[in-house]
Design an enzyme around this catalytic site. Structure first.
Site, PDB file in Angstrom:
ATOM      1  N   GLY A 563       6.048  -4.281  -1.385  1.00  0.00           N
ATOM      2  CA  GLY A 563       4.151  -4.529  -1.372  1.00  0.00           C
ATOM      3  C   GLY A 563       4.024  -3.119  -1.566  1.00  0.00           C
ATOM      4  N   HIS A 858       1.440 -11.269   1.808  1.00  0.00           N
ATOM      5  CA  HIS A 858       2.867 -11.028   2.194  1.00  0.00           C
ATOM      6  C   HIS A 858       3.878 -10.305   0.628  1.00  0.00           C
ATOM      7  CE1 HIS A 858       3.459 -12.796   6.062  1.00  0.00           C
ATOM      8  NE2 HIS A 858       2.219 -11.286   5.866  1.00  0.00           N
ATOM      9  N   THR A 859       2.336  -9.380   0.091  1.00  0.00           N
ATOM     10  CA  THR A 859       3.399  -9.146  -1.266  1.00  0.00           C
ATOM     11  C   THR A 859       5.002  -8.125  -1.013  1.00  0.00           C
ATOM     12  OG1 THR A 859       2.470  -5.887  -0.964  1.00  0.00           O
ATOM     13  CG2 THR A 859       0.762  -7.872  -1.864  1.00  0.00           C
ATOM     14  N   CYS A 860       5.013  -7.479  -0.445  1.00  0.00           N
ATOM     15  CA  CYS A 860       6.929  -7.758  -0.424  1.00  0.00           C
ATOM     16  C   CYS A 860       7.681  -8.334  -0.538  1.00  0.00           C
ATOM     17  CB  CYS A 860       7.056  -6.780   1.159  1.00  0.00           C
ATOM     18  SG  CYS A 860       5.954  -4.880   1.537  1.00  0.00           S
ATOM     19  N   PHE A 861       7.010  -9.490   0.276  1.00  0.00           N
ATOM     20  CA  PHE A 861       8.387 -10.700  -0.137  1.00  0.00           C
ATOM     21  C   PHE A 861       7.394 -11.545  -1.295  1.00  0.00           C
ATOM     22  CE2 PHE A 861       8.037  -8.917   4.239  1.00  0.00           C
ATOM     23  CZ  PHE A 861       9.294  -8.595   4.414  1.00  0.00           C
TER      24      PHE A 861
END
Length: 892
Positions: A563, A858-861
């Site tokens: 993210g 949760h931009t990472c996921f």
């Protein structure tokens, strides 16, 4: 003169009880849909020496022009080496041989002396025409109507009535020169002979609508004999110099249908015999066309670039179907062995796998609805192994000449397509073959890369013996056939290996030197000076660019699992394109960005600029974005990606960037009156607005700058004779010369990232643009496709109340709001090049009770977290607050 009608009546009266059985003068050697065996006995007409890989067998012919027998004491220095004209297999044979047969494709080649006095005027005027066929068919139909009135019509008599049609076809289709003179039309006075595909289709349509199959089948058999026994002159370097006759045969309708196994078809012309012979025609036509000489191939390309779009697309589809057919044979053999124990038919197993493939969200891998999707509906016999274990191994197609020839010929069509400017060029998706998504791409890529990096010693070993060798085959040599999905998989595979290698080297260095060496490329930046901090980190860690990227924002919590990296790319590109930097200009008429001609503080004499390094930074950023699978929000024209892929630029590229100016230039080119100079009064000069004047409003610089397009251009007037040269230099100035220092700095940064990455060469400009910018939607996102692949965490399911409200809300929003939501959840408002269904989207439950808190992301996921809100209206209000009022990692 006794007519055919009288002969039939005579049979009825008993006057003539014999009926002619000479319905076919040519026979097909192989009518089963399989490869002919190399050891199969040839017919009397094709007695010849079977030649393959340098071995020859003595033979004699019973013909008047018999082949010379080969003595076992033949001097080896008189051996001729060449590749087979059909399959490309290396052959060696004595120079005295005048007839030989390739045991791989069963083609017989007859070598004859060129005819010096070939003034056979009677034959040179013969050609196959639509009018000639219509005349013969009309007479036969008249005989048929008269025979129907007599009441003696049966199947045998019906066949005899159309015997003149058979005779007409055999007389025309038995000779290459006759076919080459047939169905011709001249293209626009350019002295280029083109096939008249409309007439050709009507010709085949008449044959397909006859009440009997015999004329059509006779034509197929005649074509098959023509392809199996090819005659060439000695003075032609043993090459085929004519190609139009092959295109005529390739467009026979049943060639396409024979490659699609439609068991429900009720067409009487799709019998097993017709399908078998049609397949023989397909494989040899494709083989011959793929092995033409360089000169003849160029002529074929010139012809194809002028072919009507529908016909051109039809032929490309045949090539893709042919490749599908060859892989279906490979898969059918494998599935036959696997399913024999379970008493399951291979065809049923393959169709089952195909249905599973088309319901797993992988439709993006192919955008060819005709050849790819129709195969499933019509039972093509091919399916795609969704199991990773079910991959086509490299050894299965490495030596398959059918697949090789189809790939080589597709390359010729691809080159022709790139030159179809203004003639309906096909998109790159038209060449994609979904079947190839299931090859073992790792093996194929490793082999291709290994061949490219082959050592000198290996080359010497291969060339030892001075023998003709086949070139190594790999689908990566023909990347236009591979879909964008598998190319991205290949790139991810190579990038992952590079990153693992860099991490391993860093670990070994740390052990060797006894100090810590980071296995990641870490960039630590401040939001307000993100460009400066990023450039500094990149300059200080030039050797770490190929490591896995990790971003850290100063004074902000957050661990980069993807993210933060997306956020960094988004903010950095936004900063670089800030108009106050003066690096790029925004062109309102096209809504595109382009390099500024005069960046701030740029010294043209020395080629230096205090901000020129920012172009290098932008090149590195674009490379890192691809390297780290991140989409950028860029608005460049196609010209930039063409330059990166070393593709030639055209006037259309300039028109995309400057549409208004290009329209004026076109008006000038179309003006043909004698008072041209009086009307336009132009010289070889161009004037542009000074970027420094716009930024600084400086009195020391002029608002407009005039530049000469050629030496002493201010004194060279534009006339009718040189106006095209003027337009060419105008386009060259704005797309290349004026931005050369800026572009060179940018491309050096881009290539710095991909210096060790070979897979970037697989992409063309169109694909590279999609790789960088994603798949741009025009109106709305397809959230139904996204919903089909979404995973639910924490107690949510697809039919949960809050989940249903969520999908209803975002589907009702307009496009700008949908982009903001996508930006909020994934840190990018663009979808991947392979489609929205490939985003690993998640929706998780924060709590089972109602709450006044906002949703989290949760931009990472690619995950959005929702509370179990009490009403749909409340959920929508909270979503609007979240997507409009959030930035960074923590709300402000």
């Amino acid at each position: 003169m006794v007519s055919l009608f009288d002969k039939l009546n005579a049979k009825k009266d008993g006057r003539d009880g014999s009926v002619s059985k000479e319905l076919l003068s040519h026979s097909v050697a192989h009518t089963k849909n399989r490869l002919p065996k190399s050891g199969r006995r040839t017919s009397e007409r094709s007695l010849a020496a079977s030649v393959k890989d340098g071995s020859c067998s003595n033979s004699k012919s019973n013909k008047r022009n018999s082949s010379a027998s080969v003595s076992g004491e033949e001097d080896k220095s008189c051996l001729i080496s060449l590749n087979c004209l059909c399959c490309g297999v290396p052959l060696r044979f004595p120079a005295s041989i005048t007839k030989f047969r390739c045991s791989a494709c069963q083609v017989t080649v007859i070598v004859k002396e060129p005819e010096i006095n070939s003034n056979l005027e009677s034959s040179t005027h013969i050609s196959c025409t639509l009018e000639g066929l219509q005349m013969v068919v009309r007479r036969c139909h008249d005989d048929l109507q008269r025979l129907k009135k007599t009441g003696i019509l049966d199947k045998e008599r019906k066949g005899l009535i159309f015997q003149p049609v058979i005779t007409y076809l055999l007389d025309r289709f038995h000779d290459v020169s006759i076919l080459n003179r047939s169905f011709l039309v001249h293209d626009g006075g350019k002295n280029i002979k083109m096939l008249n595909y409309e007439v050709l289709q009507r010709f085949y349509s008449i044959l397909s609508n006859l009440p009997t199959r015999k004329p059509y089948y006779s034509m197929l058999c005649c074509c098959n004999d023509l392809l199996k026994r090819i005659t060439i002159n000695k003075g032609e370097n043993l090459q085929i110099l004519q190609y139009r006759w092959l295109l005529i045969i390739l467009n026979i309708p049943t060639i396409r249908t024979c490659l699609i196994r439609d068991r429900k078809s009720k067409n009487v012309f799709e019998t097993q015999q017709i399908r078998a012979v049609s397949y023989e025609l397909a494989k040899r036509c494709i083989g011959y066309l793929s092995n033409l000489s360089t000169k003849t191939s160029q002529q074929l390309i010139q012809s194809l670039r002028r072919t009507p779009t529908d016909n051109f697309s039809y032929q490309v589809e045949i090539l893709n179907l042919y490749i599908n057919f060859q892989f279906s044979r490979l898969l059918s053999n494998e599935l036959s062995n696997r399913t024999a124990k379970n008493n399951v038919k291979p065809e049923d197993e393959m169709r089952s796998r195909l249905r599973r493939h088309h319901t797993t969200g992988h439709e993006f891998l192919s955008t060819r609805p005709i050849s790819a999707q129709s195969n499933d509906k019509q039972g093509s016999g091919f399916t795609h192994p969704v199991n990773n274990k079910m991959k086509f191994k490299f050894f299965q197609y490495e030596e398959d000449w059918h697949i090789h020839s189809a790939a080589k010929l597709t390359f010729i069509y691809y080159v022709a397509n790139t030159r179809r400017n203004g003639r309906g060029a096909l998109s790159i998706q038209s060449f994609y073959n979904i079947t190839l998504d299931f090859i073992d791409y790792k093996q194929d890529f490793d082999h291709w890369r290994g061949v490219a990096q082959k050592t000198k010693m290996n080359q010497l070993i291969e060339e030892w013996g001075n023998s003709t060798t086949k070139k190594c085959f790999s689908f990566c040599k023909y990347p236009f056939i591979l879909s964008l999905g598998i190319k991205i998989s290949i790139m991810e595979y190579e990038i992952r290996r590079i990153m693992e290698h860099e991490a391993e080297q860093a670990f070994l260095i740390s052990l060797d030197k006894g100090k810590s060496v980071d296995v990641y490329f870490k960039i630590k930046v401040r939001r307000d000076v993100i460009s400066h901090d990023s450039l500094r980190c990149i300059k200080e860690h030039q050797g770490d660019l190929l490591k896995s990227l990790r971003i850290e924002f100063v004074n902000e919590p957050g661990i980069d699992a993807g993210g933060l990296r997306k956020e960094w790319f988004f903010l950095l590109t936004k900063s670089l394109f800030n108009p106050m930097n003066g690096l790029f200009i925004y062109i309102k008429e096209s809504s595109r960005s382009w390099f500024a001609i005069d960046p701030p503080n740029f010294d043209k004499s020395k080629g230096k600029n205090s901000q020129l390094e920012l172009y290098y930074l932008f090149g590195v950023v674009m490379g890192l974005a691809i390297f780290n699978s991140t989409i950028l929000d860029l608005q460049f024209p196609k010209a930039l990606y063409k330059k990166l892929c070393s593709e030639p630029l055209s006037f259309e590229d300039y028109s995309e960037l400057f549409p208004e100016t290009s329209r004026n230039l076109i008006k000038m080119l179309n003006y043909t009156e004698d008072n041209f100079e009086d009307v336009f009064s132009l010289t070889f000069e161009t004037t542009y607005r000074n970027n420094n004047w716009i930024l600084n409003d400086s009195k020391s610089s002029k608002e407009y700058v005039t530049v000469e397009l050629c030496e002493n251009g201010r004194n060279v007037p534009i006339t009718q004779s040189n106006k095209h040269e003027f337009v060419m230099k105008w386009v060259e100035f704005y797309l290349e010369k004026s931005i050369e220092p800026q572009y060179n700095k940018f491309v050096s940064g881009f290539k710095r990232v991909f210096a060790e990455c070979n897979s970037i060469k697989l992409f063309n400009s169109e694909e590279l643009e999609r790789l960088v910018c994603g798949d741009e939607e025009q109106t709305k996102f397809d959230f139904k496709s996204l919903r089909s692949v979404t995973k639910y965490v924490g107690g949510f399911s697809d039919d949960s109340r809050a989940v249903c409200w969520f999908w209803e809300i975002i589907e009702s929003w307009d496009y700008p709001l949908q982009k903001k939501l996508l930006q909020f959840v994934t840190a990018s408002d663009r979808i991947p090049a392979t489609g929205i269904s490939t985003i690993p989207f998640k929706i998780s439950l924060l709590g089972s009770h109602d709450s006044d808190d906002l949703p989290l992301a949760h931009t990472c996921f690619n995950e959005i977290c929702l509370w179990n809100y009490s009403s749909k209206k409340k959920l929508e209000l909270k979503l609007l607050w979240a997507i409009n009022e959030s930035e960074g990692y923590g709300f402000r």
